[in-house]
Motif scaffolding. Structure first.
Motif, PDB file in Angstrom:
ATOM      1  N   ASP A  74     -20.250   4.847  -2.529  1.00 35.73           N
ATOM      2  CA  ASP A  74     -20.917   6.129  -2.268  1.00 35.73           C
ATOM      3  C   ASP A  74     -19.990   7.146  -1.598  1.00 35.73           C
ATOM      4  O   ASP A  74     -20.431   8.237  -1.239  1.00 35.73           O
ATOM      5  N   ASP A  75     -18.711   6.814  -1.440  1.00 34.24           N
ATOM      6  CA  ASP A  75     -17.750   7.731  -0.842  1.00 34.24           C
ATOM      7  C   ASP A  75     -16.808   8.288  -1.910  1.00 34.24           C
ATOM      8  O   ASP A  75     -16.750   7.771  -3.033  1.00 34.24           O
ATOM      9  N   ILE A  76     -16.049   9.314  -1.558  1.00 34.77           N
ATOM     10  CA  ILE A  76     -15.139   9.951  -2.507  1.00 34.77           C
ATOM     11  C   ILE A  76     -13.766  10.084  -1.852  1.00 34.77           C
ATOM     12  O   ILE A  76     -13.609  10.810  -0.862  1.00 34.77           O
ATOM     13  N   ALA A  77     -12.769   9.383  -2.395  1.00 37.10           N
ATOM     14  CA  ALA A  77     -11.408   9.476  -1.862  1.00 37.10           C
ATOM     15  C   ALA A  77     -10.732  10.742  -2.359  1.00 37.10           C
ATOM     16  O   ALA A  77     -10.880  11.129  -3.519  1.00 37.10           O
ATOM     17  N   TYR A  78      -9.970  11.378  -1.478  1.00 32.49           N
ATOM     18  CA  TYR A  78      -9.139  12.498  -1.896  1.00 32.49           C
ATOM     19  C   TYR A  78      -7.924  11.959  -2.658  1.00 32.49           C
ATOM     20  O   TYR A  78      -7.465  10.830  -2.397  1.00 32.49           O
ATOM     21  N   PRO A  79      -7.370  12.735  -3.594  1.00 30.91           N
ATOM     22  CA  PRO A  79      -6.298  12.218  -4.454  1.00 30.91           C
ATOM     23  C   PRO A  79      -5.077  11.688  -3.709  1.00 30.91           C
ATOM     24  O   PRO A  79      -4.407  10.768  -4.188  1.00 30.91           O
ATOM     25  N   GLU A  80      -4.793  12.232  -2.537  1.00 31.93           N
ATOM     26  CA  GLU A  80      -3.590  11.832  -1.803  1.00 31.93           C
ATOM     27  C   GLU A  80      -3.833  10.636  -0.874  1.00 31.93           C
ATOM     28  O   GLU A  80      -2.920  10.222  -0.135  1.00 31.93           O
ATOM     29  N   ARG A  81      -5.018  10.047  -0.913  1.00 35.64           N
ATOM     30  CA  ARG A  81      -5.343   9.013   0.073  1.00 35.64           C
ATOM     31  C   ARG A  81      -4.373   7.832   0.014  1.00 35.64           C
ATOM     32  O   ARG A  81      -3.770   7.459   1.029  1.00 35.64           O
ATOM     33  N   VAL A  82      -4.223   7.204  -1.129  1.00 38.58           N
ATOM     34  CA  VAL A  82      -3.375   6.017  -1.207  1.00 38.58           C
ATOM     35  C   VAL A  82      -1.924   6.354  -0.903  1.00 38.58           C
ATOM     36  O   VAL A  82      -1.255   5.619  -0.162  1.00 38.58           O
ATOM     37  N   ALA A  83      -1.417   7.442  -1.444  1.00 39.80           N
ATOM     38  CA  ALA A  83      -0.026   7.821  -1.187  1.00 39.80           C
ATOM     39  C   ALA A  83       0.215   8.028   0.305  1.00 39.80           C
ATOM     40  O   ALA A  83       1.251   7.616   0.850  1.00 39.80           O
ATOM     41  N   THR A  84      -0.735   8.645   0.993  1.00 39.94           N
ATOM     42  CA  THR A  84      -0.605   8.879   2.437  1.00 39.94           C
ATOM     43  C   THR A  84      -0.619   7.568   3.203  1.00 39.94           C
ATOM     44  O   THR A  84       0.159   7.366   4.153  1.00 39.94           O
ATOM     45  N   ILE A  85      -1.489   6.649   2.802  1.00 41.36           N
ATOM     46  CA  ILE A  85      -1.574   5.342   3.464  1.00 41.36           C
ATOM     47  C   ILE A  85      -0.276   4.555   3.278  1.00 41.36           C
ATOM     48  O   ILE A  85       0.251   3.965   4.244  1.00 41.36           O
ATOM     49  N   LEU A  86       0.244   4.527   2.072  1.00 39.60           N
ATOM     50  CA  LEU A  86       1.482   3.789   1.822  1.00 39.60           C
ATOM     51  C   LEU A  86       2.631   4.357   2.639  1.00 39.60           C
ATOM     52  O   LEU A  86       3.445   3.605   3.198  1.00 39.60           O
ATOM     53  N   ARG A  87       2.698   5.667   2.728  1.00 40.44           N
ATOM     54  CA  ARG A  87       3.762   6.298   3.514  1.00 40.44           C
ATOM     55  C   ARG A  87       3.623   5.949   4.999  1.00 40.44           C
ATOM     56  O   ARG A  87       4.618   5.669   5.684  1.00 40.44           O
ATOM     57  N   ALA A  88       2.391   5.921   5.497  1.00 38.66           N
ATOM     58  CA  ALA A  88       2.170   5.591   6.907  1.00 38.66           C
ATOM     59  C   ALA A  88       2.583   4.159   7.214  1.00 38.66           C
ATOM     60  O   ALA A  88       3.221   3.889   8.250  1.00 38.66           O
ATOM     61  N   PHE A  89       2.252   3.222   6.329  1.00 31.17           N
ATOM     62  CA  PHE A  89       2.657   1.835   6.549  1.00 31.17           C
ATOM     63  C   PHE A  89       4.177   1.679   6.454  1.00 31.17           C
ATOM     64  O   PHE A  89       4.779   0.888   7.192  1.00 31.17           O
ATOM     65  N   GLU A  90       4.802   2.416   5.571  1.00 35.52           N
ATOM     66  CA  GLU A  90       6.260   2.342   5.438  1.00 35.52           C
ATOM     67  C   GLU A  90       6.944   2.855   6.694  1.00 35.52           C
ATOM     68  O   GLU A  90       7.962   2.302   7.139  1.00 35.52           O
ATOM     69  N   GLU A  91       6.391   3.891   7.290  1.00 33.67           N
ATOM     70  CA  GLU A  91       6.982   4.481   8.490  1.00 33.67           C
ATOM     71  C   GLU A  91       6.672   3.680   9.749  1.00 33.67           C
ATOM     72  O   GLU A  91       7.327   3.885  10.779  1.00 33.67           O
ATOM     73  N   ALA A  92       5.701   2.791   9.692  1.00 33.53           N
ATOM     74  CA  ALA A  92       5.319   1.981  10.854  1.00 33.53           C
ATOM     75  C   ALA A  92       5.226   0.519  10.430  1.00 33.53           C
ATOM     76  O   ALA A  92       4.131  -0.011  10.210  1.00 33.53           O
ATOM     77  N   PRO A  93       6.348  -0.171  10.287  1.00 37.18           N
ATOM     78  CA  PRO A  93       6.327  -1.553   9.791  1.00 37.18           C
ATOM     79  C   PRO A  93       5.565  -2.517  10.686  1.00 37.18           C
ATOM     80  O   PRO A  93       5.146  -3.578  10.232  1.00 37.18           O
ATOM     81  N   GLU A  94       5.381  -2.147  11.961  1.00 38.29           N
ATOM     82  CA  GLU A  94       4.630  -3.018  12.871  1.00 38.29           C
ATOM     83  C   GLU A  94       3.117  -2.811  12.759  1.00 38.29           C
ATOM     84  O   GLU A  94       2.336  -3.569  13.337  1.00 38.29           O
ATOM     85  N   ALA A  95       2.686  -1.806  12.012  1.00 38.69           N
ATOM     86  CA  ALA A  95       1.252  -1.528  11.848  1.00 38.69           C
ATOM     87  C   ALA A  95       0.650  -2.498  10.839  1.00 38.69           C
ATOM     88  O   ALA A  95       1.223  -2.742   9.774  1.00 38.69           O
ATOM     89  N   MET A  96      -0.524  -3.023  11.160  1.00 32.29           N
ATOM     90  CA  MET A  96      -1.188  -3.995  10.297  1.00 32.29           C
ATOM     91  C   MET A  96      -2.487  -3.473   9.698  1.00 32.29           C
ATOM     92  O   MET A  96      -2.921  -3.935   8.647  1.00 32.29           O
ATOM     93  N   VAL A  97      -3.122  -2.528  10.384  1.00 38.11           N
ATOM     94  CA  VAL A  97      -4.392  -1.983   9.909  1.00 38.11           C
ATOM     95  C   VAL A  97      -4.402  -0.488  10.184  1.00 38.11           C
ATOM     96  O   VAL A  97      -3.771  -0.018  11.131  1.00 38.11           O
ATOM     97  N   LEU A  98      -5.121   0.234   9.336  1.00 39.68           N
ATOM     98  CA  LEU A  98      -5.059   1.699   9.395  1.00 39.68           C
ATOM     99  C   LEU A  98      -6.418   2.276   9.056  1.00 39.68           C
ATOM    100  O   LEU A  98      -7.132   1.756   8.191  1.00 39.68           O
ATOM    101  N   GLY A  99      -6.776   3.342   9.753  1.00 42.27           N
ATOM    102  CA  GLY A  99      -7.948   4.137   9.412  1.00 42.27           C
ATOM    103  C   GLY A  99      -7.546   5.599   9.401  1.00 42.27           C
ATOM    104  O   GLY A  99      -6.380   5.937   9.631  1.00 42.27           O
TER     105      GLY A  99
END
Length: 318
Positions: free
Chosen positions: A89-114
């Motif tokens: 019932d939610d709608i992702a914006y087109p850049e959602r996955v790309a933004t998430i992947l970039r955030a995990f790449e920039e923070a290798p110690e991060a395990m979960v993200l919101g």
């Protein structure tokens, strides 16, 4: 991407459109929890007509499993190293996955993200709501410092698959707090300030059902207490299980994790006592809370309820 849906016939087309609009090629698993409203059939029709960069599959459970068990069932099929959650019932914006992947790449110690989100109603109209923002980066001690048992919003969650593989299937009824705490045990948690999706609030949504937001006042408080007790106990069971799988957890991190576990256990006991027991039985959880880091303020406020009629805060004797 895990797109989990249940009785989302009115919204699933928009949810799928948001998934298909992602700019990074994804494996998209559309999983329906045996709902009876045509959601699965609509999803099959839309997926059959899809032509694009993503690898998309659609399936349904053999019977209704509930939120966390449905997640476990679908997670067994996912192959990606980063798992992005979506709801039907939610709608992702087109850049959602790309933004998430970039955030995990920039923070290798991060395990979960919101992330932040924009809230909409059943018709897609914008709703202005207040929500507690998490710090941009934090660890498990954060939950003790703020004294609140609120994880990242499940609709915005993404995580490294180690968060699941290290500990196995989730325990308890709801996925977001369990995944949030697992991620905080293993490393950092991130909360992006960018809204990455439209989060839909309506009577049939998971949060509406769990917290009885849209039910009649005479039953809403009691049901919210009952469901929150189950939710807290299940989350505590999952956290305790995960801690048992981490012999390397020591020192301050272990102390913080034990404090969070105690907070969930005490809060569950306190709510159940208020719901079902005579006032003298409220004292035990209140006293434990007053001694527990993270719960002292809430327990002091709860102690005041000992002086008030139960009906003043929405409950009556069963």
């Amino acid at each position: 991407m895990l797109l989990l849906c249940y009785r989302d016939a009115a919204y699933i087309r928009a949810a799928l459109a948001g998934a298909f609009a992602q700019t990074v090629p994804c494996e998209i698993i559309v999983s329906n929890d045996s709902s009876d409203d045509g959601t699965y059939e609509i999803a099959r029709e839309v997926v059959a007509a899809y032509r694009g960069i993503h690898d998309v599959s659609v399936r349904r459970t053999p019977r209704n499993l509930g939120v966390a068990a449905h997640f476990n069932d679908a997670m067994a099929l996912a192959r990606g190293e980063i798992v992005v959650m979506m709801a039907g019932d939610d709608i992702a914006y087109p850049e959602r996955v790309a933004t998430i992947l970039r955030a995990f790449e920039e923070a290798p110690e991060a395990m979960v993200l919101g992330s932040d989100f924009d809230c909409i109603d059943a018709d897609g109209a914008r709703i202005d709501i207040r929500f507690r923002r998490r710090p941009e980066r934090y660890q498990i001690d954060y939950y003790v410092r703020i004294g609140r048992l609120i994880g990242l919003l499940g609709a915005t969650l993404a995580f490294r698959r180690e968060v699941y593989d290290r500990f196995g299937p989730l325990l308890g009824p709801i996925e977001d707090n369990a995944l949030s705490l697992r991620g905080a045990l293993l490393g950092q948690s991130l909360c992006l300030r960018q809204p990455l999706l439209q989060y839909r609030r309506h009577p049939g949504s998971v949060s509406g059902c769990v917290f009885a937001r849209d039910e009649a006042p005479e039953v809403a408080v009691r049901r919210r207490y009952e469901r929150t007790v189950r939710f807290y106990r299940g989350t505590a069971d999952d956290l305790e299980h995960c801690m048992g799988q981490m012999p390397e957890l020591r020192g301050r991190a272990l102390r913080d994790a034990r404090n969070v576990l105690a907070m969930y256990r005490i809060e569950a006991d306190a709510r159940e006592a208020i719901l079902r027991e005579k006032r003298r039985h409220w004292l035990g959880p209140v006293l434990r809370g007053l001694l527990q880091p993270g719960l002292r303020r809430k327990s002091a406020e709860r102690a005041l309820k000992l002086l008030m009629p139960r009906r003043w805060f929405g409950l009556h004797h069963a």
